[in-house]
Design an enzyme around this catalytic site. Structure first.
Site, mmCIF file in Angstrom:
data_model
loop_
_atom_site.group_PDB
_atom_site.id
_atom_site.type_symbol
_atom_site.label_atom_id
_atom_site.label_comp_id
_atom_site.label_asym_id
_atom_site.label_seq_id
_atom_site.Cartn_x
_atom_site.Cartn_y
_atom_site.Cartn_z
ATOM 1 N N ASP A 23 115.326 -42.079 20.796
ATOM 2 C CA ASP A 23 114.549 -42.267 19.574
ATOM 3 C C ASP A 23 113.318 -43.144 19.834
ATOM 4 O O ASP A 23 113.160 -43.707 20.922
ATOM 5 C CB ASP A 23 115.427 -42.894 18.477
ATOM 6 C CG ASP A 23 116.292 -44.036 19.004
ATOM 7 O OD1 ASP A 23 117.532 -43.941 18.901
ATOM 8 O OD2 ASP A 23 115.716 -44.985 19.563
ATOM 9 N N ASP A 67 102.087 -34.127 21.491
ATOM 10 C CA ASP A 67 102.257 -32.729 21.884
ATOM 11 C C ASP A 67 101.859 -31.853 20.693
ATOM 12 O O ASP A 67 102.406 -32.005 19.597
ATOM 13 C CB ASP A 67 103.731 -32.474 22.255
ATOM 14 C CG ASP A 67 103.873 -31.406 23.323
ATOM 15 O OD1 ASP A 67 104.645 -31.608 24.283
ATOM 16 O OD2 ASP A 67 103.184 -30.364 23.193
ATOM 17 N N GLU A 123 98.344 -26.555 28.105
ATOM 18 C CA GLU A 123 99.380 -25.934 28.924
ATOM 19 C C GLU A 123 99.069 -24.449 28.966
ATOM 20 O O GLU A 123 99.031 -23.800 27.908
ATOM 21 C CB GLU A 123 100.772 -26.167 28.337
ATOM 22 C CG GLU A 123 101.860 -25.629 29.257
ATOM 23 C CD GLU A 123 103.128 -25.222 28.536
ATOM 24 O OE1 GLU A 123 103.062 -24.891 27.341
ATOM 25 O OE2 GLU A 123 104.188 -25.249 29.167
ATOM 26 N N ASN A 173 120.338 -46.229 18.393
ATOM 27 C CA ASN A 173 121.220 -46.286 17.211
ATOM 28 C C ASN A 173 122.545 -45.561 17.451
ATOM 29 O O ASN A 173 123.245 -45.204 16.513
ATOM 30 C CB ASN A 173 120.501 -45.719 15.979
ATOM 31 C CG ASN A 173 120.178 -44.249 16.156
ATOM 32 O OD1 ASN A 173 120.307 -43.709 17.269
ATOM 33 N ND2 ASN A 173 119.767 -43.598 15.089
ATOM 34 N N HIS A 215 109.400 -31.252 31.424
ATOM 35 C CA HIS A 215 110.686 -30.972 30.786
ATOM 36 C C HIS A 215 111.116 -29.510 30.938
ATOM 37 O O HIS A 215 112.206 -29.138 30.501
ATOM 38 C CB HIS A 215 110.590 -31.347 29.308
ATOM 39 C CG HIS A 215 109.565 -30.540 28.601
ATOM 40 N ND1 HIS A 215 108.206 -30.659 28.844
ATOM 41 C CD2 HIS A 215 109.690 -29.547 27.702
ATOM 42 C CE1 HIS A 215 107.561 -29.784 28.105
ATOM 43 N NE2 HIS A 215 108.427 -29.104 27.398
ATOM 44 N N ASP A 216 110.218 -28.693 31.527
ATOM 45 C CA ASP A 216 110.544 -27.268 31.729
ATOM 46 C C ASP A 216 110.858 -26.956 33.187
ATOM 47 O O ASP A 216 111.203 -25.802 33.495
ATOM 48 C CB ASP A 216 109.352 -26.380 31.336
ATOM 49 C CG ASP A 216 109.040 -26.425 29.865
ATOM 50 O OD1 ASP A 216 107.865 -26.250 29.509
ATOM 51 O OD2 ASP A 216 109.980 -26.654 29.070
ATOM 52 N N ASP A 276 123.508 -42.608 18.266
ATOM 53 C CA ASP A 276 123.817 -41.215 17.909
ATOM 54 C C ASP A 276 123.726 -40.295 19.121
ATOM 55 O O ASP A 276 123.831 -39.074 18.989
ATOM 56 C CB ASP A 276 122.903 -40.722 16.783
ATOM 57 C CG ASP A 276 121.431 -40.669 17.215
ATOM 58 O OD1 ASP A 276 120.603 -40.235 16.395
ATOM 59 O OD2 ASP A 276 121.120 -41.060 18.361
ATOM 60 N N ASP A 294 100.548 -27.062 23.680
ATOM 61 C CA ASP A 294 101.611 -26.151 24.094
ATOM 62 C C ASP A 294 101.117 -24.699 24.146
ATOM 63 O O ASP A 294 100.590 -24.198 23.153
ATOM 64 C CB ASP A 294 102.740 -26.262 23.060
ATOM 65 C CG ASP A 294 104.027 -25.632 23.523
ATOM 66 O OD1 ASP A 294 104.577 -26.091 24.533
ATOM 67 O OD2 ASP A 294 104.469 -24.663 22.892
HETATM 68 O O1 TEU Z 1 106.512 -23.909 27.603
HETATM 69 C C1 TEU Z 1 105.742 -22.742 27.864
HETATM 70 C C2 TEU Z 1 106.479 -21.852 28.753
HETATM 71 O O2 TEU Z 1 106.166 -20.711 28.916
HETATM 72 C C3 TEU Z 1 107.682 -22.427 29.373
HETATM 73 O O3 TEU Z 1 108.702 -22.119 28.445
HETATM 74 C C4 TEU Z 1 107.931 -21.840 30.716
HETATM 75 O O4 TEU Z 1 107.252 -20.668 30.889
HETATM 76 C C5 TEU Z 1 109.378 -21.534 30.837
HETATM 77 O O5 TEU Z 1 110.053 -22.617 30.237
HETATM 78 C C6 TEU Z 1 109.721 -21.418 32.288
HETATM 79 O O6 TEU Z 1 110.959 -22.010 32.494
HETATM 80 C C7 TEU Z 1 106.167 -24.575 26.398
HETATM 81 C C8 TEU Z 1 107.025 -25.824 26.300
HETATM 82 O O7 TEU Z 1 106.702 -26.685 27.393
HETATM 83 C C9 TEU Z 1 108.464 -25.380 26.358
HETATM 84 O O8 TEU Z 1 109.347 -26.507 26.391
HETATM 85 C C10 TEU Z 1 108.735 -24.551 25.116
HETATM 86 O O9 TEU Z 1 110.050 -24.037 25.208
HETATM 87 C C11 TEU Z 1 107.748 -23.383 25.009
HETATM 88 O O10 TEU Z 1 106.400 -23.711 25.298
HETATM 89 C C12 TEU Z 1 107.747 -22.861 23.571
HETATM 90 O O11 TEU Z 1 107.174 -23.871 22.754
HETATM 91 CA CA CA Z 2 119.134 -42.318 18.586
#
Ligand code: TEU
Ligand code: CA
Length: 552
Positions: free
Chosen positions: A30, A99, A252, A24, A325-326, A26, A201
């Protein structure tokens, strides 16, 4: 329980919705954008989608700060879109895992709004409130994972509340049975809609040491990781919710050891199916500080995987990942994102996917997406690195050193938009992307990969297919070979009908295979998959990987 262990033969694809596909204009990915790409995922051959949070959130931590567990954030669409995504995934014989973020909520969640009103509010004990120390210090000296103290002082009720992460992410109080019941009710709400499970999480943080002692140098983790009631809580969650559905669960668990992982994933314990360990992701950090970067020692990596593979074989189950993503992009971290980008991406995928466990592919990993290098801090978005910047500057780190650490380890490396084609903004959006696209998109994108028969994409497709064909991959035992070799990661999978020998060259050098036994053992073996035209049995070219099958 009604569980059929289908997840042992599944490959999971993680979608970070904000960066996946915007329909869309933005500039934010999405749910309709994900539906548009389900056929792409089906072509890849994945079985399960893990969807990072799409719930209503102020987006302080990109949705890991939830304001309403039962509402879809307007940024991503609405509940109809999510139900349509679920239906379309199921129509394609793919499953959808949500999640579950229940260690904390957003401070804008109605529970916290109530809880912070007064000490006798009915929701007060949904969170963790404490008086400060006599000397005016916070209740403990713990450091937040996002820098600063884990305690925020609230003037109105003259107490501190705990937040292991951002100030806007107050920790829930799992000692409170009413809170737990509300969480279980919410989980059933999603599972009754047909969701196929949860990624949980930091789920091993939910039980804290009730005495709240200070930590060594501010490290509170021994007092909130794998806490005293964690197994009780997970067994209760299993009893009340998980056991009633044929689903997949993955916890996790920063700081979990293989011993603890056995306790969490042993089916006899009725807790979770598998966990994400962080041990292999901490091997290039000095003194447990991810920003204090050190080069990876391949022997450390080999021995860590050996520990996890052998500890859980026959008693629990491993997840297998390089990316999420971390984490920074693996081809830039442990591979070579220059001249050997494609070859090292395939080698890394081979090394991981031939092990025992459920493999997780993070969006863009199948394209060999690389780390990004923004010139200025304000092009970054992640609260973790912005808070860290201030903290390290105060500790005397130079701007250059911090920026270098951000290039190598920053989470935004994984959060630049998915690269669909070479059109503007990589086909991710017609608008202005919430975070800049990685300039590599002109040659690294899905359209290009689908048109190149030996692309990383099609290599992943083969690896995923192999898992379906060869029982030794899901059932066989693991034996590390060439333990001390600094460049070769070689291991054997021992099955009933066949063995596999996996050889991976983690270096940019041609390497002689030193072990005559190894050469002997692969002598008669047939090549199952390799990233070169004609592998030689006694040497490996830079970033070469080859898998041999030996019939028994
Ligand atoms: O991540 C858990 C976590 O400890 C991570 O943040 C990691 O230790 C750190 O990013 C190292 O770079 C989970 C999620 O995957 C993360 O995206 C969230 O920021 C975090 O918990 C809080 O919900
Ligand atoms: Ca969008």
């Amino acid at each position: 329980s009604s569980q059929t262990e289908w997840w042992k033969k599944s490959v999971v694809y993680q979608i970070y919705p904000k960066s996946f596909n915007d329909t869309n204009g933005d500039g934010i990915g999405d749910l309709p954008g994900i539906i548009e790409k389900l056929d792409y995922l089906k072509t890849l051959g994945i079985d399960v989608i893990w969807l990072s949070p799409v719930y209503d959130s102020p987006q302080e931590d990109n949705g890991y700060d939830i304001r309403d567990y039962k509402k879809i954030d307007d940024l991503f669409g609405d509940m109809n879109d999510l139900e349509r995504l679920l239906e379309e995934a199921h129509n394609r014989d793919m499953k959808l895992v949500m999640d579950l973020v229940v260690n904390h909520t957003s401070d804008e969640h109605k529970w916290f709004v109530e809880s912070s009103k007064s000490k006798d509010n009915p929701y007060r004990d949904y969170y963790i409130w404490k008086d400060g120390k006599e000397n005016g210090e916070p209740p403990t000296n713990w450091n937040s994972i996002f820098s600063g103290s884990t305690w925020e002082y609230d003037e109105r009720t003259e107490q501190y509340y705990l937040h292991l992460f951002a100030t806007k992410q107050p920790d829930l109080n799992w000692e409170n049975p009413k809170l737990r019941e509300d969480i279980y009710e919410m989980m059933k709400f999603w599972l009754d809609k047909g969701m196929d499970g949860f990624r949980m999480d930091v789920i091993n943080f939910i039980s804290k040491d009730p005495s709240y002692p200070d930590g060594e140098h501010g490290d509170g983790s021994p007092h909130f990781m794998n806490g005293p009631r964690i197994h009780e809580f997970l067994q209760e969650m299993n009893e009340e919710v998980l056991s009633k559905y044929d689903i997949m669960t993955v916890g996790e668990m920063p700081g979990a050891s293989p011993e603890e992982a056995k306790a969490y994933t042993d089916p006899a314990h009725d807790e979770l199916n598998m966990i994400f360990t962080f041990e292999h992701m901490d091997l290039d950090s000095e003194n447990g500080d991810k920003w204090d970067v050190k080069p990876l020692d391949l022997v450390d990596l080999k021995e860590n995987f050996e520990k996890w593979q052998t500890s859980l074989h026959g008693v629990g189950w491993n997840s297998l990942y390089w990316n999420n993503h971390d984490q920074p992009r693996i081809v830039s971290r442990f591979g070579n994102d220059g001249e050997f980008r494609e070859k090292s991406a395939k080698m890394l995928a081979t090394c991981l996917h031939m092990m025992q466990g459920t493999p997780y592919i993070y969006q863009g990993e199948e394209l060999g997406m690389t780390n990004v290098h923004f010139d200025s801090l304000d092009e970054y978005r992640d609260i973790e690195l912005k808070n860290m910047y201030e903290e390290k500057r105060a500790l005397g780190w130079s701007h250059e050193r911090i920026m270098e650490a951000i290039y190598i380890k920053g989470r935004d490396n994984a959060r630049t938009p998915m690269q669909w084609d070479r059109s503007e903004n990589a086909g991710f959006t017609e608008g202005d992307p919430w975070i800049k696209v990685n300039p590599g998109y002109t040659h690294i994108n899905a359209e290009q990969a689908l048109g190149q028969e030996d692309s990383i994409f099609y290599y992943y497709q083969q690896l995923i297919q192999l898992r379906k064909e060869k029982e030794v991959i899901t059932e066989g035992s693991f034996e590390l070979l060439l333990r001390e070799h600094p460049q070769l990661f070689a291991y054997q999978r021992v099955g009933d009908k066949e063995d596999l020998v996996v050889c991976c060259n983690f270096s940019d050098q041609t390497v002689e295979v030193p072990d005559q036994d190894l050469i002997q053992s692969v002598k008669g073996g047939e090549v199952v998959i390799t990233n070169v035209d004609s592998p030689e049995r006694d040497r490996l070219s830079p970033y070469e990987s080859v898998v041999y099958s030996i019939e028994k």
